[in-house]
Design an enzyme around this catalytic site. Structure first.
Site, PDB file in Angstrom:
ATOM      1  N   GLY A  49      70.315 -33.546  33.033  1.00 58.63           N
ATOM      2  CA  GLY A  49      71.012 -33.890  34.277  1.00 58.63           C
ATOM      3  C   GLY A  49      72.489 -34.198  34.112  1.00 58.63           C
ATOM      4  N   TYR A  52      66.078 -48.608  45.091  1.00 59.59           N
ATOM      5  CA  TYR A  52      67.174 -47.782  44.565  1.00 59.59           C
ATOM      6  C   TYR A  52      68.499 -48.203  45.215  1.00 59.59           C
ATOM      7  CZ  TYR A  52      69.445 -43.537  42.761  1.00 59.59           C
ATOM      8  OH  TYR A  52      70.265 -42.663  42.098  1.00 59.59           O
TER       9      TYR A  52
HETATM   10  N1  LIG Z   1      70.922 -36.618  40.790  1.00 61.10           N
HETATM   11  C1  LIG Z   1      71.435 -37.239  41.824  1.00 61.10           C
HETATM   12  O1  LIG Z   1      71.410 -36.741  42.969  1.00 61.10           O
HETATM   13  C2  LIG Z   1      72.086 -38.576  41.671  1.00 61.10           C
HETATM   14  C3  LIG Z   1      72.820 -39.067  42.749  1.00 61.10           C
HETATM   15  C4  LIG Z   1      73.445 -40.304  42.636  1.00 61.10           C
HETATM   16  C5  LIG Z   1      73.346 -41.016  41.470  1.00 61.10           C
HETATM   17  N2  LIG Z   1      72.617 -40.521  40.433  1.00 61.10           N
HETATM   18  C6  LIG Z   1      72.530 -41.334  39.231  1.00 61.10           C
HETATM   19  O2  LIG Z   1      73.046 -40.586  38.137  1.00 61.10           O
HETATM   20  C7  LIG Z   1      72.350 -40.938  36.939  1.00 61.10           C
HETATM   21  C8  LIG Z   1      71.779 -39.695  36.284  1.00 61.10           C
HETATM   22  O3  LIG Z   1      70.899 -39.074  37.204  1.00 61.10           O
HETATM   23  P1  LIG Z   1      70.176 -37.671  36.929  1.00 61.10           P
HETATM   24  O4  LIG Z   1      69.898 -37.102  38.265  1.00 61.10           O
HETATM   25  O5  LIG Z   1      70.925 -36.894  35.924  1.00 61.10           O
HETATM   26  O6  LIG Z   1      68.790 -38.199  36.311  1.00 61.10           O
HETATM   27  P2  LIG Z   1      67.680 -37.436  35.414  1.00 61.10           P
HETATM   28  O7  LIG Z   1      66.363 -38.073  35.750  1.00 61.10           O
HETATM   29  O8  LIG Z   1      67.802 -35.984  35.585  1.00 61.10           O
HETATM   30  O9  LIG Z   1      68.100 -37.870  33.951  1.00 61.10           O
HETATM   31  C9  LIG Z   1      68.091 -39.240  33.619  1.00 61.10           C
HETATM   32  C10 LIG Z   1      67.916 -39.441  32.135  1.00 61.10           C
HETATM   33  O10 LIG Z   1      67.803 -40.863  31.903  1.00 61.10           O
HETATM   34  C11 LIG Z   1      66.805 -41.081  30.927  1.00 61.10           C
HETATM   35  N3  LIG Z   1      66.252 -42.433  31.034  1.00 61.10           N
HETATM   36  C12 LIG Z   1      65.481 -42.939  32.011  1.00 61.10           C
HETATM   37  N4  LIG Z   1      65.107 -44.203  31.722  1.00 61.10           N
HETATM   38  C13 LIG Z   1      65.681 -44.506  30.531  1.00 61.10           C
HETATM   39  C14 LIG Z   1      65.680 -45.650  29.694  1.00 61.10           C
HETATM   40  N5  LIG Z   1      64.992 -46.768  30.025  1.00 61.10           N
HETATM   41  N6  LIG Z   1      66.397 -45.622  28.548  1.00 61.10           N
HETATM   42  C15 LIG Z   1      67.088 -44.516  28.191  1.00 61.10           C
HETATM   43  N7  LIG Z   1      67.106 -43.383  28.937  1.00 61.10           N
HETATM   44  C16 LIG Z   1      66.409 -43.386  30.086  1.00 61.10           C
HETATM   45  C17 LIG Z   1      65.757 -39.999  31.203  1.00 61.10           C
HETATM   46  O11 LIG Z   1      64.928 -39.755  30.059  1.00 61.10           O
HETATM   47  C18 LIG Z   1      66.625 -38.807  31.572  1.00 61.10           C
HETATM   48  O12 LIG Z   1      66.921 -37.974  30.454  1.00 61.10           O
HETATM   49  C19 LIG Z   1      71.299 -41.975  37.354  1.00 61.10           C
HETATM   50  O13 LIG Z   1      71.790 -43.270  37.161  1.00 61.10           O
HETATM   51  C20 LIG Z   1      71.104 -41.686  38.823  1.00 61.10           C
HETATM   52  O14 LIG Z   1      70.603 -42.799  39.523  1.00 61.10           O
HETATM   53  C21 LIG Z   1      71.995 -39.311  40.507  1.00 61.10           C
END
Ligand SMILES: NC(=O)c1ccc[n+]([C@@H]2O[C@H](COP(=O)([O-])OP(=O)(O)OC[C@H]3O[C@@H](n4cnc5c(N)ncnc54)[C@H](O)[C@@H]3O)[C@@H](O)[C@H]2O)c1
Length: 256
Positions: free
Chosen positions: A17, A155
């Protein structure tokens, strides 16, 4: 090129991601990057690919909710690359549920990853960065840290917490003269495994993707690189007058 040359970064949750795109971009712009995640095979694969393109990266298995793990991760980063200049608190989890549907157990699990871990990372990175003359901390909040969603109670609360923790830490660092900047990033919906999993729980994935895209005035979801580009700016010295700020990258979602 070389926008973060000679800097050393930790990116949490970087096995996929937004974190993955960020780690690749920072490495491509000259930083040494420590990729941390619970997903060992995903993290190691990205390290290998960065290395194959001439970049410097290291994978460390880290559960961001564990305080001792933070101390070890920062110490291992300094041992491997000599300092710490950038921390991207990216690891996060999503959970749908209204305030009435959400159990206290689920609330606490989500808060541990999305808010407690950002607190721990920020707290311990400040000490290390001060030793090396300064740095930049970038915390992943969300549009969901700015506006509410009836079905994202926990969230929303976690990302709102990240937004103001960031400002408090930024003021602390500025007023203590530590040359450490702390900013938050607020993505709209970005096509990553997190969003794919979330939308697949709501019904047909392709319909969900299109309907969610239409919530953004530009008419579509964002890509991980859209967010990584903003993080790179905050990590680099180009943003040297920026601290305690919110970088919103959301296709116009919160402009409405
Ligand atoms: N994708 C979106 O639309 C979006 C929008 C706003 C904010 N965000 C934020 O951006 C960040 C990344 O999101 P994403 O969509 O790439 O998520 P994703 O789920 O695709 O990837 C997240 C990664 O975090 C890791 N992870 C989860 N819990 C963990 C822990 N306890 N310790 C270590 N690693 C851990 C997972 O293994 C995964 O590889 C997050 O904080 C998310 O809330 C995402």
């Amino acid at each position: 090129m070389d926008r973060v040359k000679d800097k050393v970064a930790i990116v949490t949750g970087a096995a996929k991601g937004i974190g993955e795109a960020t780690a690749r971009l920072l490495a491509g712009e000259g930083a040494s990057v420590v990729i941390t995640d619970l997903d060992v095979s995903g993290g190691e694969r990205i390290v290998q690919e960065i290395g194959a393109h001439g970049g410097r990266a290291l994978f460390l298995c880290q559960d961001v909710t564990d305080e001792d793990g933070w101390v070890e991760t920062i110490a291992a980063t300094v041992k491997a690359f000599g300092k710490l200049s950038i921390l991207v608190n990216n690891a996060g989890v999503a959970l749908s549920g209204s305030v009435e549907d959400t159990t206290i157990e689920d609330w606490r699990k989500l808060m541990a990853v999305n808010l407690d871990a950002v607190f721990l990372g920020t707290k311990h990175a400040i000490g290390a960065m001060r030793t090396f003359g300064g740095g930049s901390i970038i915390n992943l909040s969300s549009i969901e840290g700015i506006v509410g969603d009836p079905n994202l109670a926990a969230y929303n609360a976690s990302k709102g917490g990240v937004r103001l923790l960031t400002k408090s830490a930024a003021l602390h660092c500025a007023k203590t003269g530590s040359n450490i900047r702390v900013n938050s990033v607020h993505p709209g919906f970005i096509w990553t495994p997190m969003v794919e999993n979330y939308l697949s729980t709501l019904g047909d994935l392709e319909e969900g993707r299109e309907a969610t895209g239409r919530l953004h005035p530009v008419g579509h979801l964002g890509e991980p690189i859209d967010i990584a580009a903003g993080i790179l700016y905050l990590a680099s010295d180009e943003s040297k007058f920026m601290t305690g700020a919110e970088l919103v990258i959301d296709g116009g979602f919160t402009a409405q």
